[in-house]
Scaffold this motif. Structure first.
Motif, PDB file in Angstrom:
ATOM      1  N   ILE A 139      21.769  64.084  94.273  1.00  0.00           N
ATOM      2  CA  ILE A 139      20.729  63.137  94.701  1.00  0.00           C
ATOM      3  C   ILE A 139      21.216  61.703  94.530  1.00  0.00           C
ATOM      4  N   SER A 140      21.876  61.440  93.376  1.00  0.00           N
ATOM      5  CA  SER A 140      22.395  60.097  93.124  1.00  0.00           C
ATOM      6  C   SER A 140      23.442  59.701  94.162  1.00  0.00           C
ATOM      7  N   GLN A 141      24.350  60.634  94.472  1.00  0.00           N
ATOM      8  CA  GLN A 141      25.376  60.347  95.475  1.00  0.00           C
ATOM      9  C   GLN A 141      24.754  60.109  96.849  1.00  0.00           C
ATOM     10  N   ALA A 142      23.750  60.924  97.165  1.00  0.00           N
ATOM     11  CA  ALA A 142      23.082  60.752  98.457  1.00  0.00           C
ATOM     12  C   ALA A 142      22.391  59.396  98.534  1.00  0.00           C
ATOM     13  N   ARG A 143      21.750  58.998  97.426  1.00  0.00           N
ATOM     14  CA  ARG A 143      21.086  57.696  97.405  1.00  0.00           C
ATOM     15  C   ARG A 143      22.092  56.559  97.531  1.00  0.00           C
ATOM     16  N   GLN A 144      23.240  56.709  96.847  1.00  0.00           N
ATOM     17  CA  GLN A 144      24.265  55.672  96.930  1.00  0.00           C
ATOM     18  C   GLN A 144      24.802  55.547  98.352  1.00  0.00           C
ATOM     19  N   LYS A 145      25.055  56.707  98.982  1.00  0.00           N
ATOM     20  CA  LYS A 145      25.545  56.678 100.360  1.00  0.00           C
ATOM     21  C   LYS A 145      24.503  56.061 101.291  1.00  0.00           C
ATOM     22  N   TYR A 146      23.249  56.449 101.059  1.00  0.00           N
ATOM     23  CA  TYR A 146      22.177  55.893 101.887  1.00  0.00           C
ATOM     24  C   TYR A 146      22.063  54.385 101.679  1.00  0.00           C
ATOM     25  N   GLY A 147      22.125  53.963 100.384  1.00  0.00           N
ATOM     26  CA  GLY A 147      22.038  52.535 100.090  1.00  0.00           C
ATOM     27  C   GLY A 147      23.191  51.760 100.694  1.00  0.00           C
TER      28      GLY A 147
END
Length: 334
Positions: A139-147
């Motif tokens: 989830i953290s990686q996905a959020r970072q990529k999204y951000g």
């Protein structure tokens, strides 16, 4: 209490640890119970088995694992009853000590079941914790990529808007077009410095669209306007090869399109900054609207002592927050 704990938490015990009781085993168990005869201690052992079965029947039926654990403990009782019947059939005694041994064996098996259950629960907790960590990381990686994607998209959008805005201002301008260089105060009140000569180069992307060398700056007046050709540009480069006093310094650089300073608040890069205890060392002071600085360390820039310097201003870069009002007309208050 231990048995109830086992049953209440049996849903966490892996199924592989619990043997399933077959119908043949149940028939054998009923046969063993019927053979209690008149032996008091065998009857007590059977009564203990019956009491356990009755007291925990409802709990056993609450889950598949509970049912299996319940059957496992009944098997433990059945084994001890079978051994007791074997002793009686051989004419050997089954008295108080044998009964105590049988109950201890039952309790020991229950203890082992509890340990297996605890291990199963611990394994399940560890597995759940591992899954939770992996999920949180994903989830953290996905959020970072999204951000990062959103930031890149926003930066790209802002740059396109800045290009469109600058292009529009050039296209509709029918007034002044030029660069204004504000020198340090002529009274030498700030560090005994004054810039004397500049080379001005304008870029559109990586292409040079205007180049003027050897522009002298007025030593009596700080404001030095430099007219430029009517071409569009998005970056300004100023070289300062000659100075008077201790070195190079400037108060402000403006880029005038009509009556607007489009350089106001835009980011600057300089080749060097003189480090002084009273100086803010802020290269963006060159676009902070302070054209005539009054106080040492505020509203101007100075390079390293007695060295040439270069200034670059990006007209498409994000405006810095030190400018309170970024779109004020250039002629206000001058």
């Amino acid at each position: 209490m231990l048995i109830r704990l086992l049953l209440m938490t049996s849903c966490f015990l892996p199924m592989t640890l619990l043997p399933v009781q077959s119908s043949a085993q149940e028939s054998r168990l009923d046969s063993i119970i019927d053979q209690a005869g008149g032996n008091e201690h065998l009857a007590k052992l059977r009564a203990a088995r019956d009491g356990f079965e009755k007291a925990n029947r409802a709990t056993a039926e609450s889950s598949a694992f509970g049912k299996q654990l319940h059957a496992q403990i009944l098997d433990i009782y059945a084994l001890q009853i079978e051994k007791a019947n074997g002793l009686i059939a051989e004419g050997k005694p089954f008295g108080a000590s044998e009964y105590d041994s049988a109950m201890k064996a039952v309790q020991e098996e229950i203890r082992r079941s509890a340990e297996r259950m605890k291990k199963g629960m611990a394994d399940n907790r560890d597995e759940r914790a591992k899954i939770d960590r992996e999920t949180a990381e994903k989830i953290s990686q996905a959020r970072q990529k999204y951000g990062a994607a959103m930031d890149a998209s926003r930066d790209e959008f802002q740059k396109k808007m800045a290009i469109a805005d600058l292009k529009y201002k050039f296209s509709v301008n029918r007034g002044d077009l030029g660069v204004v260089i504000w020198n340090l105060p002529p009274d030498r009140s700030l560090h005994n410095r004054s810039s004397m000569l500049v080379n001005l180069r304008l870029y559109l992307g990586d292409q040079v669209v205007f180049d003027r060398k050897g522009v002298s700056l007025n030593r009596r007046f700080p404001r030095n306007p430099i007219p430029v050709s009517r071409v569009m540009f998005d970056r300004v480069e100023i070289e300062i090869p000659k100075w008077n006093g201790e070195g190079v310094g400037l108060a402000e650089v403006e880029v005038i399109i009509g009556n607007e300073n489009v350089a106001l608040g835009r980011p600057c890069k300089v080749s060097s900054i003189e480090t002084l205890p009273i100086h803010l060392d802020d290269e963006n002071a060159l676009t902070d609207r302070i054209t005539i600085p009054k106080k040492e360390g505020e509203g101007y820039w100075i390079a390293e002592a007695k060295t040439a310097a270069t200034i670059t201003i990006d007209l498409l870069g994000p405006k810095h927050s030190s400018v309170a009002q970024l779109d004020e007309p250039v002629n206000a208050g001058r």
